[in-house]
Design an enzyme around this catalytic site. Sequence first.
Site, PDB file in Angstrom:
ATOM      1  N   HIS A  28       0.894  -1.119  -0.066  1.00 57.26           N
ATOM      2  CA  HIS A  28       0.079  -0.137  -0.103  1.00 57.26           C
ATOM      3  C   HIS A  28       0.973   1.345   0.031  1.00 57.26           C
ATOM      4  O   HIS A  28       1.175   1.725   1.067  1.00 57.26           O
ATOM      5  CB  HIS A  28      -0.748   0.040   1.414  1.00 57.26           C
ATOM      6  CG  HIS A  28      -2.012  -1.333   1.186  1.00 57.26           C
ATOM      7  ND1 HIS A  28      -1.306  -2.434   1.632  1.00 57.26           N
ATOM      8  CD2 HIS A  28      -3.030  -1.302   1.158  1.00 57.26           C
ATOM      9  CE1 HIS A  28      -2.492  -3.339   1.493  1.00 57.26           C
ATOM     10  NE2 HIS A  28      -3.644  -2.635   1.070  1.00 57.26           N
ATOM     11  N   HIS A  68      -2.312  -1.374   6.861  1.00 61.50           N
ATOM     12  CA  HIS A  68      -1.923  -1.596   5.756  1.00 61.50           C
ATOM     13  C   HIS A  68      -0.947  -0.825   5.215  1.00 61.50           C
ATOM     14  O   HIS A  68      -0.368  -1.122   4.437  1.00 61.50           O
ATOM     15  CB  HIS A  68      -3.388  -1.661   4.916  1.00 61.50           C
ATOM     16  CG  HIS A  68      -4.189  -0.364   5.025  1.00 61.50           C
ATOM     17  ND1 HIS A  68      -4.849  -0.028   5.798  1.00 61.50           N
ATOM     18  CD2 HIS A  68      -3.894   0.829   4.189  1.00 61.50           C
ATOM     19  CE1 HIS A  68      -5.541   1.323   5.872  1.00 61.50           C
ATOM     20  NE2 HIS A  68      -4.712   1.790   4.675  1.00 61.50           N
ATOM     21  N   ASP A 155     -10.166   6.408   6.779  1.00 57.08           N
ATOM     22  CA  ASP A 155     -11.529   6.300   6.756  1.00 57.08           C
ATOM     23  C   ASP A 155     -12.038   4.844   7.185  1.00 57.08           C
ATOM     24  O   ASP A 155     -13.039   4.889   7.720  1.00 57.08           O
ATOM     25  CB  ASP A 155     -11.825   6.675   5.266  1.00 57.08           C
ATOM     26  CG  ASP A 155     -11.512   7.860   5.086  1.00 57.08           C
ATOM     27  OD1 ASP A 155     -12.178   8.852   5.443  1.00 57.08           O
ATOM     28  OD2 ASP A 155     -10.467   8.314   4.218  1.00 57.08           O
ATOM     29  N   ASN A 185      -8.451  11.155   3.533  1.00 60.03           N
ATOM     30  CA  ASN A 185      -7.657  11.307   2.029  1.00 60.03           C
ATOM     31  C   ASN A 185      -8.987  11.237   0.990  1.00 60.03           C
ATOM     32  O   ASN A 185      -8.779  11.159  -0.190  1.00 60.03           O
ATOM     33  CB  ASN A 185      -6.658  10.497   1.783  1.00 60.03           C
ATOM     34  CG  ASN A 185      -6.852   8.991   2.084  1.00 60.03           C
ATOM     35  OD1 ASN A 185      -7.920   8.540   1.919  1.00 60.03           O
ATOM     36  ND2 ASN A 185      -5.974   8.230   2.564  1.00 60.03           N
ATOM     37  N   ILE A 187     -10.640   8.495   0.171  1.00 55.42           N
ATOM     38  CA  ILE A 187     -10.480   7.445  -0.743  1.00 55.42           C
ATOM     39  C   ILE A 187     -10.553   5.913   0.198  1.00 55.42           C
ATOM     40  O   ILE A 187      -9.670   5.794   1.248  1.00 55.42           O
ATOM     41  CB  ILE A 187      -9.116   7.562  -1.465  1.00 55.42           C
ATOM     42  CG1 ILE A 187      -9.189   8.667  -2.420  1.00 55.42           C
ATOM     43  CG2 ILE A 187      -8.961   5.904  -2.260  1.00 55.42           C
ATOM     44  CD1 ILE A 187     -10.342   8.584  -3.422  1.00 55.42           C
ATOM     45  N   HIS A 259      -3.926   3.403  -3.878  1.00 54.65           N
ATOM     46  CA  HIS A 259      -4.259   2.635  -2.438  1.00 54.65           C
ATOM     47  C   HIS A 259      -3.348   1.418  -2.168  1.00 54.65           C
ATOM     48  O   HIS A 259      -2.723   1.390  -1.019  1.00 54.65           O
ATOM     49  CB  HIS A 259      -5.657   2.631  -1.916  1.00 54.65           C
ATOM     50  CG  HIS A 259      -5.895   1.685  -0.829  1.00 54.65           C
ATOM     51  ND1 HIS A 259      -6.039   2.257   0.349  1.00 54.65           N
ATOM     52  CD2 HIS A 259      -6.066   0.369  -0.531  1.00 54.65           C
ATOM     53  CE1 HIS A 259      -6.352   1.321   1.353  1.00 54.65           C
ATOM     54  NE2 HIS A 259      -6.216   0.135   0.800  1.00 54.65           N
ATOM     55  N   ARG A 354     -19.257 -18.746  38.198  1.00 48.70           N
ATOM     56  CA  ARG A 354     -19.092 -17.263  38.061  1.00 48.70           C
ATOM     57  C   ARG A 354     -18.858 -16.786  39.879  1.00 48.70           C
ATOM     58  O   ARG A 354     -18.259 -15.741  39.650  1.00 48.70           O
ATOM     59  CB  ARG A 354     -20.148 -16.318  37.232  1.00 48.70           C
ATOM     60  CG  ARG A 354     -21.407 -16.693  38.085  1.00 48.70           C
ATOM     61  CD  ARG A 354     -22.854 -15.895  37.231  1.00 48.70           C
ATOM     62  NE  ARG A 354     -23.790 -16.490  37.633  1.00 48.70           N
ATOM     63  CZ  ARG A 354     -24.819 -15.307  37.828  1.00 48.70           C
ATOM     64  NH1 ARG A 354     -24.824 -14.187  37.656  1.00 48.70           N
ATOM     65  NH2 ARG A 354     -26.177 -15.933  38.213  1.00 48.70           N
ATOM     66  N   GLU A 408     -18.455  -4.594  23.670  1.00 45.28           N
ATOM     67  CA  GLU A 408     -17.661  -5.818  23.920  1.00 45.28           C
ATOM     68  C   GLU A 408     -16.491  -5.589  23.096  1.00 45.28           C
ATOM     69  O   GLU A 408     -15.394  -6.015  23.581  1.00 45.28           O
ATOM     70  CB  GLU A 408     -18.437  -6.922  23.518  1.00 45.28           C
ATOM     71  CG  GLU A 408     -19.645  -7.288  24.433  1.00 45.28           C
ATOM     72  CD  GLU A 408     -20.690  -6.545  24.213  1.00 45.28           C
ATOM     73  OE1 GLU A 408     -20.657  -5.883  23.034  1.00 45.28           O
ATOM     74  OE2 GLU A 408     -21.822  -6.706  24.817  1.00 45.28           O
ATOM     75  N   PHE A 434     -21.321 -13.361  23.785  1.00 45.71           N
ATOM     76  CA  PHE A 434     -20.935 -12.202  22.856  1.00 45.71           C
ATOM     77  C   PHE A 434     -19.651 -12.078  22.757  1.00 45.71           C
ATOM     78  O   PHE A 434     -18.789 -11.154  22.289  1.00 45.71           O
ATOM     79  CB  PHE A 434     -21.380 -11.103  23.847  1.00 45.71           C
ATOM     80  CG  PHE A 434     -22.894 -10.767  23.945  1.00 45.71           C
ATOM     81  CD1 PHE A 434     -23.850 -11.123  22.961  1.00 45.71           C
ATOM     82  CD2 PHE A 434     -23.433 -10.705  25.096  1.00 45.71           C
ATOM     83  CE1 PHE A 434     -25.049 -11.168  23.048  1.00 45.71           C
ATOM     84  CE2 PHE A 434     -24.921 -10.741  25.231  1.00 45.71           C
ATOM     85  CZ  PHE A 434     -25.616 -10.683  24.268  1.00 45.71           C
ATOM     86  N   HIS A 470     -28.884 -16.058  23.583  1.00 44.07           N
ATOM     87  CA  HIS A 470     -28.063 -16.004  24.742  1.00 44.07           C
ATOM     88  C   HIS A 470     -27.379 -17.260  25.143  1.00 44.07           C
ATOM     89  O   HIS A 470     -26.084 -17.175  25.812  1.00 44.07           O
ATOM     90  CB  HIS A 470     -28.532 -15.222  25.928  1.00 44.07           C
ATOM     91  CG  HIS A 470     -28.980 -13.769  25.722  1.00 44.07           C
ATOM     92  ND1 HIS A 470     -29.644 -13.408  24.651  1.00 44.07           N
ATOM     93  CD2 HIS A 470     -28.653 -12.827  26.135  1.00 44.07           C
ATOM     94  CE1 HIS A 470     -29.949 -12.239  24.552  1.00 44.07           C
ATOM     95  NE2 HIS A 470     -29.212 -11.659  25.967  1.00 44.07           N
ATOM     96  N   ARG A 517     -23.742 -19.915  34.788  1.00 44.28           N
ATOM     97  CA  ARG A 517     -24.619 -18.900  35.630  1.00 44.28           C
ATOM     98  C   ARG A 517     -25.308 -19.879  36.839  1.00 44.28           C
ATOM     99  O   ARG A 517     -25.295 -19.261  37.721  1.00 44.28           O
ATOM    100  CB  ARG A 517     -25.873 -18.668  34.871  1.00 44.28           C
ATOM    101  CG  ARG A 517     -26.836 -17.982  35.394  1.00 44.28           C
ATOM    102  CD  ARG A 517     -28.118 -17.399  34.483  1.00 44.28           C
ATOM    103  NE  ARG A 517     -29.117 -16.708  35.222  1.00 44.28           N
ATOM    104  CZ  ARG A 517     -30.307 -16.962  35.411  1.00 44.28           C
ATOM    105  NH1 ARG A 517     -30.858 -18.278  34.955  1.00 44.28           N
ATOM    106  NH2 ARG A 517     -31.328 -16.235  35.949  1.00 44.28           N
TER     107      ARG A 517
END
Lengths: 671, 671
Positions: A28, A68, A155, A185, A187, A259, A354, A408, A434, A470, A517
């Site tokens: 690039h 990149h 971007d 830029n 682009i 690019h 937990r 997350e 998640f 879930h 749980r």
Amino acid sequence: MTTEMRRQMANAIRFLSADAVEAAGSGHPGLPMGAADIATVLFTRFLTFDPKRPDWPNRDRFVFSAGHGSMLLYSLLYLLGYGDIGLDDIRRFRQLGSKAAGHPEHGLAAGIEATTGPLGQGTGNAVGMALAERILNARFGDDIVDHYTYVLLGDGCLMEGISQEAIALAGHLKLSRLIFIWDDNGITIDGKVSLADSTNQLARFEACGWQALSCDGHDHDAIAAALEAAKASDQPTLIAAKTTIGFGAPGKAGTEKAHGAPLGKAEIAAAREALGWPHPPFEVPSGVLDQWRIAGLRSGTRRKEWETRFAEVDAETRGEFERRMRGDLPSGFTQAMHRFKRRMNEERPQIATRKASEAALEEINAVVPEMIGGSADLSGSNNTRTSQTAAITPGDYSGRFVHYGIREHAMAAAMNGMALHGGLIPYSGTFLTFSDYCRGALRLSALMGIRVIHVMTHDSIGLGEDGPTHQPVEHLAALRAIPNMLVFRPADAVETAECWQLALENRAAPSILALSRQTLPTVRLDEHDENKSARGAYEIDPASGEAKVTIYATGSEVAIAVDARRQLEASGIPTRVVSVPSFELFRRQTAEYRRALVDDDSLKLAIEAGVRQGWDEMIGREGLFIGMTGFGASGPAEELYAHFGITAEAAVAAVTERLGETGESEEAEAE
Amino acid sequence: MTTEMRRQMANAIRFLSADAVEAAGSGHPGLPMGAADIATVLFTRFLTFDPKRPDWPNRDRFVFSAGHGSMLLYSLLYLLGYGDIGLDDIRRFRQLGSKAAGHPEHGLAAGIEATTGPLGQGTGNAVGMALAERILNARFGDDIVDHYTYVLLGDGCLMEGISQEAIALAGHLKLSRLIFIWDDNGITIDGKVSLADSTNQLARFEACGWQALSCDGHDHDAIAAALEAAKASDQPTLIAAKTTIGFGAPGKAGTEKAHGAPLGKAEIAAAREALGWPHPPFEVPSGVLDQWRIAGLRSGTRRKEWETRFAEVDAETRGEFERRMRGDLPSGFTQAMHRFKRRMNEERPQIATRKASEAALEEINAVVPEMIGGSADLSGSNNTRTSQTAAITPGDYSGRFVHYGIREHAMAAAMNGMALHGGLIPYSGTFLTFSDYCRGALRLSALMGIRVIHVMTHDSIGLGEDGPTHQPVEHLAALRAIPNMLVFRPADAVETAECWQLALENRAAPSILALSRQTLPTVRLDEHDENKSARGAYEIDPASGEAKVTIYATGSEVAIAVDARRQLEASGIPTRVVSVPSFELFRRQTAEYRRALVDDDSLKLAIEAGVRQGWDEMIGREGLFIGMTGFGASGPAEELYAHFGITAEAAVAAVTERLGETGESEEAEAE
């Protein structure tokens, strides 16, 4: 310094980059050529660092989110005199073994603060670094920790959702030492940004509590003025630096053609002409190189001053800071874990893992002050908050708990940034399902080999009524598939403590603790200090004689396995139970150890409330498996276990049936 | 209607919800109580729908992005007279078998337009639905397709990055018929939103090209005025409706205590008192129920008018619209695929499968006009754009290609929304490694069982120089782990065409096409019309005699397997090659078919440039595997294949060594 010299210093970046891409035949060139002026101003006039001591703890951090454009960074590291990246690496850009890899890889060379490329990750990393800076500053003071975090992004980074999460979090937390420079830029790969986006970026940042500035990204003084304003702000700052992608390449600049592909010989020659750079590829005139090297020495004095200040700090504080930055655990840690395990062995609690994790954390956080907790708005469900962890709030960073919000992906990326910064061990929580939302950042933590710890609760259909959206079913398999990711699924309070200890002790890998749980019994019987979970898999309940059946299980299903064993033993079938808290650690054991657990002649059955994928490694194709074959359902946990046939009775029936078949016909077993 | 009646209609929602949560012992009363007024206004005065014809194509769509408040939707569906949700379901909220599941599940009951719960997904779905409406409007005109898409979302949705991607995309595309209603209650699970967020949401929406309004979310007329303004706008609209979570519950309203747990008997009694609702649980006074049922009939006339209009449309257009909405493929499709396959068989091209996919798409898009392509800014790399697919631009929806921007998660969620809307088959592209970025939406497509097709190119280290951040290693395994997800990895142009056909023909499952960046030979030899990839795995290259070795491979590694077979056959070792384009389809074959491929006595070797996980299902624990054990590296593709030992030579060596061992000692094989 003359304007012309500054221009030529930027051109050095441009041509090292364009020529390296040309030599590689891919890469690039557009970003390095477009952002060369920004980089020149930032690295020669603002960024505080010392190539001689790239790990100086109080250096400014530079995160190259638009990874990149890697040649920009490699050019800088070479020009500034970082030893790790030489012209040879640059000539061999993107070749096997070169430190100048396709995208910047943390650990390959000093000065690469984070592995970037997957867009947006760097923004999250930087938020974590800037937060780490403030947390350490609150603990160690301005004399020791007091630096900025700069990000160069594109971007693409801004379009990715992870960035918007990170930006909102940084604005909320008022991370005023965080400065984003957007290589504006216009682009992207497909063409003009306007093909896909019409956002008023400055307004969007302002809505998130940022200062938003813009400047001509080719005007050195304008860039410098914006950076000065950014440093002075009490908000994080975005600088939209308007640039021309591929600046200087007459036929391609300002278009997507600059690019992501080599410019081509004619275009590079034309660029040389246009920019007044007559030098052959990979040659930087000594006058220009000298100026870069002088820039590299710029902050040496500040670094030495810091060292002097640091030497004057009291020995205890100094030792503590150094220990944290090395990543060593405090001396009291192991003992605390032993003590906790013994207590669990005595109390034999009936608690969800937990909750066991919360209890373990209470001990850990008491002795490991660098633990920084958090949750993606599930603090009470993940049980990641302990008595030591006051919340970090906007402007007050003395706490140890981050309310990450329902973000997350940014959470995981920020945790990566904290770990990369050093001095902190970030852990945090969400529901296991998640993990899908933060997988991009999880993968990079594994690739970088950094210590971040994710508490992921509600780890199966055992969460009950919330239903299939879930209920993780495939997530254990999907996470185990990631190289260098430690996935722990402890069976009870004892194993939970052991897994926490392993997560902390494994400094070169991220860990996930998959926790229930629902309430679980304590299944571990022995009271040794040995961390049996470190084996990855071990016999938790032996057979009465030579095992005719081996039942493998993890987490909440170990208790089911223990129950099934009891029933089978009662029927005269010697059965052992193997708990498998970590596939990854099991693979690290000796062949002899592994054989003893998986290569005997016993009938193999695995029980895990997830998909079978991966289990054949333990039980073989012919092994029996009790688990899930599709998505879950909404209902009380116990009913779901019965509905999906994940019970001791089902296990006993499956074993009995198979043993019967085998008795009748030896062939049947192979089916 | 009196204000009091409107109030009581909203209270009917409140108490059905609170009582159902109470009976279930879990669930979320806060949102339904807080948003009951919004829902009452929307469903009784704005939303166009007909419970008697819930699949009426021109109905307004309502997406309940804040799916945890599911009782709001179930209450509405019951009150409005949708037949599927009865009081029995509501009484059995969150119980196994109830249609009133923990979170709304599309397909369980009419009126549930999307499965929601994982936050933010609904916003992406809605953007897809609103876009689908405009695309179909552009093709079929105002008389046939002309509706709005409404979304009810919460603070959590807005924090998730996926929403910010979706919002920016919708603003860019000027989807003026898209209306977000934000249940702006200032509360999340952990407490006040201000714990984690300080965003000026209205300003952020405006920055993305939206109209942003706010209103009192308990003032019916104010809500109605905002909705009128939203409908009139030429931009998408956000309505920030300020509400009190748990409205009416005196002790918990306005706090996180009302969010996600039963209120408790005393609190519900107090709420009944406060709101003037003396009725027992699950009883709605007939006067109130009547008004709801009348509201349910509101749009019946409009629906009938639409049917009259539709009947007057020319038969061809009508037939085409009906076919598309049914999801049937056009009659010419199969023939076109056969024609293409025959051509590939004749030409035997040496092309990357991403290029083969482009060629197949060129044929498909010519005969399947409902195909809507796209890419997350990798159009030229994913090869998803064909001659038929002009770009969809802001305000002009006549095209067939979406520039999604660098927004993989919103892209996948919007594709889900298009598929849910009906009438379109969305397909799109990104790199396989970025499946991580959209996994949340991928999972939901599998859970809902909808036809979305993801072209995921650059599917291994074969992408070369971009290096480990971009090289998928674990992604095939991780995607195969998702139930009901079809993961295709075709070996050449012929298989690519077959896999495309299968992806289109499987209406109840999403598909992923993992395609190579690098050039591959055509390996399929036969010229039959039979779709062999439909078998999931099949013998692509038979052994010269009884197979002593079977080599399994997918995608780019099939050519390596074919080469290894040639070498082994030359050494007198009869070897067959089994191509495995889809594990999922292979599992659906008869036991006899499967046995023939995996249960013979031949030595098994699998080759795939990814992790081994999952392959033991084919080759067993004792099988040989050639693939990846860690992350990739940056370098030319061929060098990487050699570096990581994924070559025909390595395959031959591994087989020869094992056969030698087996010759020496039969025991060795079991190791």
